[in-house]
Write an enzyme that holds these catalytic residues in place. Structure first.
Site, PDB file in Angstrom:
ATOM      1  N   ASP A 144       0.815  -1.221   0.000  1.00  0.00           N
ATOM      2  CA  ASP A 144       0.000   0.000   0.000  1.00  0.00           C
ATOM      3  C   ASP A 144       0.844   1.264   0.000  1.00  0.00           C
ATOM      4  OD1 ASP A 144      -2.657  -1.120   0.100  1.00  0.00           O
ATOM      5  OD2 ASP A 144      -2.292  -1.657   2.192  1.00  0.00           O
ATOM      6  N   ARG A 171      -1.572   4.537  17.056  1.00  0.00           N
ATOM      7  CA  ARG A 171      -1.824   5.428  15.936  1.00  0.00           C
ATOM      8  C   ARG A 171      -1.628   6.906  16.227  1.00  0.00           C
ATOM      9  NH1 ARG A 171      -0.480   1.449  14.192  1.00  0.00           N
ATOM     10  NH2 ARG A 171      -1.465   0.161  12.613  1.00  0.00           N
ATOM     11  N   SER A 231      -2.498 -10.042   7.126  1.00  0.00           N
ATOM     12  CA  SER A 231      -2.088  -8.674   7.392  1.00  0.00           C
ATOM     13  C   SER A 231      -1.778  -8.560   8.882  1.00  0.00           C
ATOM     14  CB  SER A 231      -3.223  -7.735   6.993  1.00  0.00           C
ATOM     15  OG  SER A 231      -3.012  -6.478   7.577  1.00  0.00           O
TER      16      SER A 231
HETATM   17  N1  ARG Z   1      -8.798  -3.827  14.146  1.00  0.00           N
HETATM   18  C1  ARG Z   1      -7.732  -3.394  15.022  1.00  0.00           C
HETATM   19  C2  ARG Z   1      -7.903  -1.949  15.355  1.00  0.00           C
HETATM   20  O1  ARG Z   1      -8.513  -1.247  14.630  1.00  0.00           O
HETATM   21  C3  ARG Z   1      -6.355  -3.731  14.558  1.00  0.00           C
HETATM   22  C4  ARG Z   1      -6.065  -3.701  13.102  1.00  0.00           C
HETATM   23  C5  ARG Z   1      -4.653  -4.079  12.852  1.00  0.00           C
HETATM   24  N2  ARG Z   1      -4.264  -4.146  11.497  1.00  0.00           N
HETATM   25  C6  ARG Z   1      -3.778  -5.230  10.876  1.00  0.00           C
HETATM   26  N3  ARG Z   1      -3.377  -5.118   9.675  1.00  0.00           N
HETATM   27  N4  ARG Z   1      -3.709  -6.386  11.465  1.00  0.00           N
HETATM   28  O2  ARG Z   1      -7.437  -1.495  16.377  1.00  0.00           O
END
Ligand code: ARG
Length: 406
Positions: A13, A92, A170
């Protein structure tokens, strides 16, 4: 000269975003920023190698200390969302802020991420970035890219992306959790194979006990050895992971309302959260514990949303800080069968009196067993009246001598 700072991992990406930001968004210059929140070394190698092959100026920022501190704040709030201790979510805002700083230092006009339009991360990044006056770009979402299109484009442009077996999960890793999603795991009924786990071993019959020391709700030592936040978390990931502690397999409700099937590993987080709750159970009053559950739940929600700097969070933390003044002491945790269970707790602030609660002691100070008699008579009083009234109204009163309590 216009310049954009891109959140860069070296994955498909973000790699396709580099030429696209020039071609589609008309930027003269793209710089990449990779923020270290405890990913494995291979991820930095991948980012660096890909950046070099692309001729991309890459900045690597170490934010582990800051992130670890936020993780420990989340322990004081017993934070989790639908069973997941918020590793990705808490990282994040830390990453977004670090990128913003580099963007400002390097005189960028814009910031960009490679998140899709379905997940949470786009919202978490942009909430922070839109506080600034830089432009915000989300090429994958804005250009409606699919993985298939990206793969073809990468091939056409001869971009340095891995062969793309197509069968990979992922994965998002930082010191607080390792998240695994996608591919076959998108089928909620697909049972995860052992290979998805890297931090947690299959539980064996073995057990081990460790002691965690808390000061004002912050974990500060393991088995009496004081250590900084990053080392403490890393060490507990190793220790607890060896016993298979901290696996979650869940259907997670994302912010947009879409459900996602997620698997997580978080041995240190599970251990610290269990230990912290056990210590709170010893020192906080019943009413504090009840109210704090509401506070913790709201903190967790904001944490999931990536909004840990919201005024509400500051206010909640005011309450949390007041309660944590007494969350000082030690907890013994036993790793056993994939669990990290509190099996002992000790604090000078215990709101507990063994002599008052014990079956063995008749009188302590002026309190005697008999004193509970009056309380016992009143307990359930309104319920008794209400039931009698209902029986009377229905004409099903059982005995005539019932109504003596008025
Ligand atoms: N769904 C989780 C969140 O939004 C984690 C997502 C993590 N991403 C991944 N590519 N495994 O906090």
């Amino acid at each position: 000269m216009t310049r954009v700072a891109l959140a860069f991992s070296g994955g498909l990406d973000t790699t396709v975003c580099v030429p696209l930001l020039e071609e589609e968004y008309g930027h003269d210059d793209v710089i990449g920023v990779t923020v270290d929140v405890g990913q494995p070394a291979e991820e930095f190698d991948e980012a660096e190698e890909t950046a070099e092959a692309l001729g991309l100026e890459l900045h690597v920022v170490d934010a582990r200390e800051e992130f670890a501190q936020l993780c420990l704040e989340s322990v004081r709030a017993n934070a989790s969302y639908q069973g997941y201790p918020l590793g990705t979510a808490l990282a994040r805002p830390v990453i977004a802020n670090a990128i913003l700083e580099v963007a400002k230092e390097r005189d960028c006009d814009a910031v960009a991420h490679g998140c899709t339009g379905k997940g949470n991360d786009q919202l978490r990044f942009e909430a922070i970035w839109r506080d600034s006056d830089l432009d915000v770009y989300a090429p994958v979402r804005e250009l409606g890219l699919t993985r298939e299109w990206e793969q073809e484009y990468a091939e056409e442009k001869d971009l340095p992306v891995e062969g793309g077996s197509g069968g990979d999960w992922s994965i998002d890793t930082n010191i607080w959790s390792r998240s695994i999603e996608g591919d076959e795991l998108e089928d909620p009924n697909y049972v995860p194979p052992k290979e998805i786990y890297e931090w947690t071993a299959e539980p064996t019959g073995e057990t081990e006990e460790i002691e965690i020391t808390f000061e004002n709700g912050y974990p500060v030592a393991v088995d009496g050895e004081e250590m900084g936040s990053v080392s403490l978390i890393e060490q507990l990931n190793e220790l607890a992971g060896a016993y298979g502690v901290g696996r979650t397999d869940s259907m997670e409700d994302r912010m947009l309302g879409l459900k996602v099937r997620e698997n997580y590993e978080h041995p240190a987080a599970t251990t610290l959260l269990n230990a912290h709750e056990a210590l709170e159970a010893l020192v906080l009053t019943q009413e504090e514990r009840e109210f704090k559950q509401l506070v913790d739940q709201r903190w967790s929600k904001k944490g999931y949303e990536g909004l840990v700097d919201a005024p509400l969070v500051d206010a909640l933390e005011g309450f949390i800080a007041e309660t944590q003044k007494r969350v000082t002491g030690t907890v013994t945790i036993r790793f056993e069968g994939g669990q990290a269970r509190a099996v002992g707790r000790d604090s000078e602030y215990a709101a507990y009196s063994a002599s008052h609660a014990s079956f063995d002691t008749e009188t302590v100070g002026s309190i005697e067993q008999e004193d509970a008699t009056g309380v016992a008579k009143y307990h359930g009083f309104q319920r008794r009246l209400a039931k009698k009234a209902a029986q009377k109204a229905a004409g099903t009163e059982l005995s005539a001598d019932g109504g003596s309590e008025e």
